[in-house]
Design a protein around this motif. Structure first.
Motif, PDB file in Angstrom:
ATOM      1  N   VAL A   1       0.835  -1.209   0.000  1.00 56.97           N
ATOM      2  CA  VAL A   1       0.000   0.000   0.000  1.00 56.97           C
ATOM      3  C   VAL A   1       0.866   1.254   0.000  1.00 56.97           C
ATOM      4  N   MET A   2       2.093   1.148   0.544  1.00 61.31           N
ATOM      5  CA  MET A   2       3.016   2.291   0.561  1.00 61.31           C
ATOM      6  C   MET A   2       3.835   2.284  -0.723  1.00 61.31           C
ATOM      7  N   THR A   3       3.300   2.879  -1.766  1.00 58.33           N
ATOM      8  CA  THR A   3       3.979   2.955  -3.052  1.00 58.33           C
ATOM      9  C   THR A   3       5.127   3.956  -2.980  1.00 58.33           C
ATOM     10  N   GLU A   4       5.962   3.981  -4.028  1.00 59.23           N
ATOM     11  CA  GLU A   4       7.064   4.944  -4.074  1.00 59.23           C
ATOM     12  C   GLU A   4       6.543   6.371  -4.018  1.00 59.23           C
ATOM     13  N   ALA A   5       5.442   6.624  -4.718  1.00 59.34           N
ATOM     14  CA  ALA A   5       4.869   7.969  -4.737  1.00 59.34           C
ATOM     15  C   ALA A   5       4.369   8.367  -3.349  1.00 59.34           C
TER      16      ALA A   5
ATOM     17  N   LEU B   1       5.425   7.119  -0.495  1.00 58.84           N
ATOM     18  CA  LEU B   1       6.566   7.266   0.397  1.00 58.84           C
ATOM     19  C   LEU B   1       7.195   8.643   0.229  1.00 58.84           C
ATOM     20  N   LYS B   2       7.308   9.094  -1.000  1.00 55.00           N
ATOM     21  CA  LYS B   2       7.851  10.430  -1.256  1.00 55.00           C
ATOM     22  C   LYS B   2       6.956  11.494  -0.618  1.00 55.00           C
ATOM     23  N   GLU B   3       5.642  11.324  -0.742  1.00 58.62           N
ATOM     24  CA  GLU B   3       4.704  12.263  -0.133  1.00 58.62           C
ATOM     25  C   GLU B   3       4.820  12.236   1.389  1.00 58.62           C
ATOM     26  N   THR B   4       5.019  11.034   1.949  1.00 59.51           N
ATOM     27  CA  THR B   4       5.175  10.897   3.396  1.00 59.51           C
ATOM     28  C   THR B   4       6.423  11.625   3.881  1.00 59.51           C
ATOM     29  N   GLU B   5       7.507  11.479   3.144  1.00 58.58           N
ATOM     30  CA  GLU B   5       8.734  12.186   3.508  1.00 58.58           C
ATOM     31  C   GLU B   5       8.518  13.691   3.482  1.00 58.58           C
ATOM     32  N   GLU B   6       7.861  14.187   2.431  1.00 56.32           N
ATOM     33  CA  GLU B   6       7.726  15.626   2.233  1.00 56.32           C
ATOM     34  C   GLU B   6       6.694  16.270   3.157  1.00 56.32           C
ATOM     35  N   THR B   7       5.646  15.527   3.521  1.00 55.41           N
ATOM     36  CA  THR B   7       4.562  16.133   4.314  1.00 55.41           C
ATOM     37  C   THR B   7       4.561  15.723   5.779  1.00 55.41           C
ATOM     38  N   ILE B   8       5.312  14.651   6.125  1.00 55.45           N
ATOM     39  CA  ILE B   8       5.260  14.144   7.501  1.00 55.45           C
ATOM     40  C   ILE B   8       6.640  14.009   8.128  1.00 55.45           C
TER      41      ILE B   8
END
Length: 428
Positions: A236-240, A242-249
């Motif tokens: 469920v944690m796709t590359e996209a 994961l990138k969003e998680t890094e940038e927003t969280i």
């Protein structure tokens, strides 16, 4: 390098097991460890609640790096005491550990710095909390503010269940002072996933994602536990995402702490809900998750000793954090009555027959005959690594099939959500 791992559970067994393969580790200690950890490290009997004594022992044993496993010594300030004695520590200081030690602190920090999470309200008295629940309706989430061994969260599907949870926490004090204040949140819809990251104060390097299984029964039924199994990576944690998680969280929460004058070093755990609006924070933990660690670390191809040392020293290199291809699955076996009670003293049979997986011990001890017996709620976990998640799940359950003790229980659906992603062709 001489490393001391603080703790005695399956998480610490997995950490010690992985550190034992490190090229930079000369001597491994565990404070206090357990009998299984004692087969690969020197165990030092000490109550880790006595943090001054633990810090003094680290000096006495000339420890080069202290790795703190459980949340309680972190929130009580063990890392601060060790650093004050000139020791390098993998683990956040007391101020940073409030991310886990106080859900209210974490929610207020996220609100202040616009980090996506569920809407919430804070209460210090039962009556207004109940009025709020009646107004909002169900489903709704009730959380004890402080530490509760992973059991201080109730996802109430009815108003009546939510009201009972308030009484349990605030009136009956099931979780002691941790329930003196509570957080009531909207119930987010989506799929949960755990993203852990190595942090050196400035740099953040995510690990492979994982999915925990908190409920005691198959199909996510029954009460919350400390975790009945995990698999990694979680599709469920796709590359996209994961990138969003890094940038927003991930990066924003570390920057938020820095802005507040707080440095974070160690493992940051983000429990996330993947909603239609993107990833949102369910909770932060200030250490490795358990049992996620038992699924994640067997996939690490990098040198954990070097990675942890570099985090503690403030010069983590992303190039050192590399992973094996494939997947892993960890299935937890619990004792009779868990999570309400914990049966002890039952002989464990079949451990030697597990050949395709690793057995990490959480609640076991050796008896006078040197046979392992149960000594806690979550007794052990069997982890298997393979080329695919399906193979890893099969191998883990094959290992579980060899092990028996009276009243043992385990979930039969660890990894099922991940497999459904592949079978429904949602992951290419």
């Amino acid at each position: 390098m001489r490393i001391a791992v603080i703790g005695s559970g399956g998480r610490e067994h997995a950490i010690v097991y992985t550190l034992a393969q490190s090229t930079v580790v000369e001597q491994l200690y565990a404070f206090p460890g357990n009998d299984a950890i004692g087969e690969i490290a020197t165990c030092v009997p000490v109550d880790i609640g006595e943090i001054e004594k633990v810090a003094d022992l680290c000096v006495e044993y000339q420890i080069d790096l202290v790795v703190i496993g459980p949340e309680a010594p972190l929130t009580n300030g063990l890392a601060d005491l060790c650093r004050a004695r000139g020791l390098l520590v993998f683990g956040p200081n007391k101020a940073a550990a409030r991310l886990e030690g106080s859900k209210i602190f974490a929610k207020e920090l996220m609100a202040k710095y616009h980090i996506p999470t569920a809407s919430y309200a804070v209460f210090s008295e039962a009556a207004p909390a109940k009025d709020y629940i009646r107004k909002k309706g169900a489903p709704i989430v009730i959380k004890a503010d402080g530490l509760a061994a992973g059991k201080g969260v109730v996802v109430a599907r009815t108003v009546e269940e939510a009201l009972r949870a308030v009484d349990t926490m605030m009136k009956e004090r099931r979780f002691g002072t941790s329930g003196g204040r509570i957080v009531i949140e909207e119930c987010m819809e989506g799929e949960e996933v755990s993203v852990l990251a190595f942090v050196d104060g400035t740099h953040i390097v995510p690990m492979v994602s994982a999915q925990d299984h908190k409920r005691i029964f198959d199909g996510d039924k029954g009460p919350n536990t400390g975790g009945m199994g995990a698999y990694a990576p979680a599709p469920v944690m796709t590359e996209a995402l994961l990138k969003e998680t890094e940038e927003t969280i991930l990066f924003p929460i570390i920057r938020a702490l820095q802005t507040e004058g707080i440095s974070y070093n160690g493992c940051l755990y983000a429990g996330l809900m993947i909603t239609d609006g993107g990833p949102k924070v369910v909770e932060f933990n200030c250490r490795f998750g358990d049992p996620e660690t038992q699924a994640i670390l067997p996939l690490l191809a990098g040198d954990l000793g070097k990675i942890m040392y570099d985090c503690a020293a403030g010069h983590l290199s992303p190039q050192d954090v590399i992973w094996h291809e494939g997947a892993s699955c960890c299935v937890i076996m619990a004792s009779q009555g868990y999570p309400q009670t914990s049966h002890k003293g039952d002989r464990i049979e079949g451990l030697e027959a597990v050949t395709e997986g690793i057995v990490f011990h959480s609640g076991t001890k050796k008896n006078a005959a040197q046979d392992y017996e149960t000594a806690g709620g979550r007794v052990l976990g069997v982890t298997a690594r393979a080329h695919t998640l399906e193979e890893a799940v099969q191998k883990a359950y094959a290992g579980i099939a060899h092990i028996h003790f009276d009243g043992n229980s385990f979930r039969h659906d660890i990894g099922a959500k991940g497999l459904s992603h592949y079978k429904n062709n949602r992951i290419l």
